[in-house]
Structure formats: C-alpha cells, structure tokens
Design a protein around this motif. Structure first.
Motif, PDB file in Angstrom:
ATOM      1  N   GLY A 165       0.805  -1.215   0.000  1.00 18.06           N
ATOM      2  CA  GLY A 165       0.000   0.000   0.000  1.00 18.06           C
ATOM      3  C   GLY A 165       0.839   1.267   0.000  1.00 18.06           C
ATOM      4  O   GLY A 165       0.465   2.278  -0.595  1.00 18.06           O
ATOM      5  N   LEU A 166       2.006   1.216   0.662  1.00 16.33           N
ATOM      6  CA  LEU A 166       2.871   2.396   0.702  1.00 16.33           C
ATOM      7  C   LEU A 166       3.540   2.661  -0.640  1.00 16.33           C
ATOM      8  O   LEU A 166       3.935   3.789  -0.927  1.00 16.33           O
ATOM      9  N   ILE A 167       3.696   1.630  -1.467  1.00 16.18           N
ATOM     10  CA  ILE A 167       4.296   1.838  -2.785  1.00 16.18           C
ATOM     11  C   ILE A 167       3.418   2.762  -3.622  1.00 16.18           C
ATOM     12  O   ILE A 167       3.905   3.586  -4.387  1.00 16.18           O
ATOM     13  N   ARG A 168       2.105   2.643  -3.460  1.00 18.59           N
ATOM     14  CA  ARG A 168       1.176   3.437  -4.252  1.00 18.59           C
ATOM     15  C   ARG A 168       0.678   4.656  -3.501  1.00 18.59           C
ATOM     16  O   ARG A 168      -0.306   5.274  -3.919  1.00 18.59           O
ATOM     17  N   PHE A 169       1.362   5.010  -2.389  1.00 16.87           N
ATOM     18  CA  PHE A 169       0.872   6.149  -1.615  1.00 16.87           C
ATOM     19  C   PHE A 169       0.957   7.432  -2.423  1.00 16.87           C
ATOM     20  O   PHE A 169       0.063   8.270  -2.387  1.00 16.87           O
ATOM     21  N   VAL A 205       7.912   6.154   3.052  1.00 17.77           N
ATOM     22  CA  VAL A 205       7.915   5.378   1.803  1.00 17.77           C
ATOM     23  C   VAL A 205       9.344   5.032   1.398  1.00 17.77           C
ATOM     24  O   VAL A 205       9.609   3.943   0.874  1.00 17.77           O
ATOM     25  N   PHE A 206      10.288   5.941   1.641  1.00 18.57           N
ATOM     26  CA  PHE A 206      11.688   5.683   1.326  1.00 18.57           C
ATOM     27  C   PHE A 206      12.179   4.429   2.054  1.00 18.57           C
ATOM     28  O   PHE A 206      12.770   3.527   1.432  1.00 18.57           O
ATOM     29  N   PHE A 207      11.937   4.332   3.364  1.00 20.50           N
ATOM     30  CA  PHE A 207      12.375   3.153   4.112  1.00 20.50           C
ATOM     31  C   PHE A 207      11.631   1.905   3.642  1.00 20.50           C
ATOM     32  O   PHE A 207      12.215   0.819   3.581  1.00 20.50           O
ATOM     33  N   ALA A 288       6.202  -6.106  -6.836  1.00 12.80           N
ATOM     34  CA  ALA A 288       7.373  -5.290  -6.512  1.00 12.80           C
ATOM     35  C   ALA A 288       7.686  -5.376  -5.018  1.00 12.80           C
ATOM     36  O   ALA A 288       8.857  -5.488  -4.626  1.00 12.80           O
ATOM     37  N   ALA A 289       6.658  -5.330  -4.166  1.00  9.28           N
ATOM     38  CA  ALA A 289       6.861  -5.433  -2.719  1.00  9.28           C
ATOM     39  C   ALA A 289       7.483  -6.775  -2.355  1.00  9.28           C
ATOM     40  O   ALA A 289       8.391  -6.857  -1.518  1.00  9.28           O
ATOM     41  N   GLN A 290       7.015  -7.840  -2.990  1.00 11.42           N
ATOM     42  CA  GLN A 290       7.542  -9.168  -2.718  1.00 11.42           C
ATOM     43  C   GLN A 290       9.009  -9.273  -3.145  1.00 11.42           C
ATOM     44  O   GLN A 290       9.841  -9.847  -2.431  1.00 11.42           O
TER      45      GLN A 290
END
Length: 416
Positions: A165-169, A205-207, A288-290
């Motif tokens: 979810g944070l990738i698409r924030f 999001v950076f971390f 991408a998250a995985q």
C-alpha cells in the motif's frame, strides 16, 4: 501445594498479560528540568533496560534549548540513529512547557525508544514501524508533570517487510518523480540536507522501498537544527537559510529541495532509483513489494545498483507475461490493426516520455501476446520513434521525461 506469595502472583500475572510475539523496547525522556541530581537538560526518566552507556550516549546526543527549527508547539522532529553495541534509537522531539529557568522559550522534549539489533529486525529495521507501534500504545506528548521512571514497553510488530500500500501512496506523477529523484540523491550523497515542502510520508515510503538490511544505514532527523555532534545522513532543515548554510559548510553535504527537486538524467541516475520508478508505475504493487522483501539480509549498500537493474528487468518481464494471460478488460485495449492504430502507439511513446504512467502500461501490454511479423514491425516503428524523440530532446536540452528512457528501452528493445 504451597500458596503463591503476593510477589509471585504479581509476577505470574505480568507474564500472562504479555501478548505473544511482542518485543521489549526500552524508553527514555530527555528534557530540561530541575531534579534532585541536577538542573538543566538531562535524562529525567528511563526504563530498566537502559544501560549506563545508553544513558551517557543519549545525554550527549539529546537536543537541548533552541534545537527545534520552528518555534511551534505542534511541530515534531522524528529522529533515528544507532547507539553503541548494535542498538538503535528512534525518537520524537517537540516543544513542551515553558522553560523552568525563566530564560524564555519552551523546553525541548525528546521521547526515545531503544532497541537491540534483534528487536529492531522484528520491525524489519523500519524506524517508522517502531514509532507507529509506540503511538498505538499511548500519547507521546509531554504531560503537565514529567515522569520519574518508565516501564519497558512491549510492542507488537506487524506487517510484511514491504507494505504494498505504501508503494502506491504517491500516485501523482509529480510526487512519484520527486520520490525517484530523492532516492537518487539519498543513495549517492554522504549527507543529504532536505528542505522545502517536506512531508514525513516521503521518508516512510523511502524506508519501505529499501531492502531490509540497508535501512539502518540511513540515520535521520526531520526538524532539528544542524549539529555536528548528531551524526545523521538525512537532515531536514525546512526553509531555514542560516541552518542550511551552516550545514552545507560540512564536507560531503548535498542539498535536496522538495519544492523544486533538480531532475537527474536517466543515464546517470542510481539504478535503484530507476527500479523504484518502475515499481511506482505498477497498477498492482504486490509483486514489486515481494521482490524487495525477499532480498537476502546479506544485501549491502554497494549491491544496490546491480540488484536494482536485475529487479527492473525481472518485473518488466513479469508484467509482459501477465499482460499476455490477463483478461481482455484488465487493461485498456490497444488495437493493432491499421495505420490509425500505429499512430496511437506512436502517441503512447510520446506520452510515456512525458511521464504518463497509464500510457507506459498500455504500451507495455501491447506486446504481451505472442509475437508475429506484424507486431514486430509495429515495435520497430515505435522504437525508431522513441530514438528520434529522445535524441531531439537531448539536443534541445530538454529533461522533461519522467519515465526513465531505460524503461522504454526494455519495452521497445532500443537504445536512445
């Protein structure tokens, strides 16, 4: 059987009340106060697990009078840095009540959370997860009276190594491009001073988009005045020009302005930043998250360029496979039957270079099915158009393209 003593009963109750899977986190408060030991800035309270060495380091590090950039009681500086013996400190600094000494201004109040390496790893080495867990337990703002002692906090880590979810924030193209540019500067700077219209979500999001093993390498503060005794790699100085000048005099410091971040040429950009750009383009970010979450804990900072290139190629290939097997209505169709449709593909190339994420996705999906001679000819036409446009923009000194040329190169098999 002998009855339990009151002390044993209390210990038994304490053991039973601790939820399974929790992690012990020590805490300490550093602020200005008049105590039985001394007057002035000091550790006024700490939990049992804070060692004498921890206390000394926290006292030397602690932000004292006039350490906050803004004189605003609602402003908060988030801070993260290593301690000795493999421990880490995550803290919140804000203004408290009026200084007891009467010298004017408010006391600077810092609430610290200290974890050893094993406990921090349970939070996937993400300082923002520690802060979120602490805020979920109780209010961290200073009260009317300072505490004299603190308990060890039992926090419950949750979530995967990388939150999709944070990738698409940040879904607006300008926000995405700012984040990509931030990644490049953060990864290539010895120290990075950031200014302008900063939001704590950028660091969060950076971390989230860094490999777990790399996260401890980026100590930061977001609202503290610059001090050489506080070793941070990322330093937020808002729009305080004097603080920026003082910090910029230090060797190896770079500056990043969130209001108008300087664009970086795609050809010289850090490969991990380009990979982040690819990840941000994905309609469904789970893959991408995985990919990031599965990187080994032995991953080093110097490994990021090669890993970024590998992940970018792997994800582009995965998306092409998915597009070929996806239902017809999963992406807006791109017809490929006439010269008119050829013109539409050429326009998609132009829009992709201008930063249109949906155009890039549609262009990628056009070659998701098995190739034939007609489709290969269309690809060649698009590749030639891409090369022509990219060369024109370079000769005109234009750096507008927000979609990395490397991404289009992968799709069209062409180098500008």
């Amino acid at each position: 059987m002998a009855p339990l003593s009151p002390k044993s009963l209390q210990a038994s109750k304490t053991r039973v009340s601790i939820p399974a899977g929790t992690v012990p986190v020590e805490q300490a408060i550093f602020t200005s106060a008049r105590t039985a030991k001394k007057d002035g800035y000091q550790l006024v309270a700490w939990s049992p697990g804070i060692s004498a060495d921890d206390a000394r380091v926290l006292a030397v590090w602690g932000p004292a009078h006039d350490s906050m950039i803004a004189d605003d009681p609602s402003d908060v500086s988030l801070n993260f840095h290593p301690l000795k013996d493999g421990k880490f400190c995550i803290s919140r600094t804000m203004l408290g009540s009026a200084e007891y000494s009467g010298r004017g201004g408010r006391q600077v109040y810092t609430h610290c959370f200290v974890l050893n390496a094993a406990s921090f790893a349970r939070f996937h080495n993400d300082p923002f997860r520690v802060l979120s867990a602490a805020l979920a337990i109780h209010d961290l703002r200073p009260g009317p009276e300072l505490p004299t002692d603190l308990p060890t906090m039992m926090m419950l880590p949750s979530g995967p190594p990388v939150e999709p979810g944070l990738i698409r924030f940040f879904d607006a193209p300008l926000q995405q491009q700012t984040l990509v540019t931030w990644f490049h500067h953060a990864l290539t700077s010895k120290k990075l001073l950031f200014t302008g219209n900063y939001n704590d979500r950028y660091l969060s999001v950076f971390f989230n988009l860094l490999p777990v093993s790399i996260r401890p390498w980026f100590p930061f503060s977001t609202r503290l005045r610059y001090s050489p005794r506080r070793e941070f790699r990322l330093i937020g100085l808002a729009n305080d020009i004097e603080e920026q000048k003082k910090a910029a005099r230090q060797e190896g410091c770079s500056t990043f302005g969130f209001d108008m971040p300087a664009r970086t040429s795609e050809l010289s950009r850090h490969p991990w930043a380009t990979w982040v750009q690819v990840a941000l383009c994905q309609r469904e970010p789970d893959i991408a998250a995985q990919m990031i979450g599965e990187l080994p804990l032995s991953t080093r900072l110097e490994d990021l360029p090669s890993i970024g290139n590998r992940l970018r190629v792997a994800l582009s290939g995965q998306r092409r496979k998915e597009a070929g097997s996806a239902p017809a209505d999963s992406l807006p169709p791109v017809a490929l039957e006439s010269d008119t449709d050829r013109e539409e593909l050429l326009r998609l190339v132009e829009r992709s270079l201008d930063g249109d994420v949906s155009a890039l996705e549609r262009l990628s999906s056009a070659w998701g099915c098995p190739e034939d001679a007609r489709m290969e000819k269309l690809r060649e036409d698009c590749a030639q158009h891409f090369v022509k446009l990219s060369r024109e923009r370079k000769s005109n000194g234009c750096s507008r393209s927000s979609m990395a040329m490397e991404i289009l190169s992968l799709i069209l098999r062409a180098s500008p």
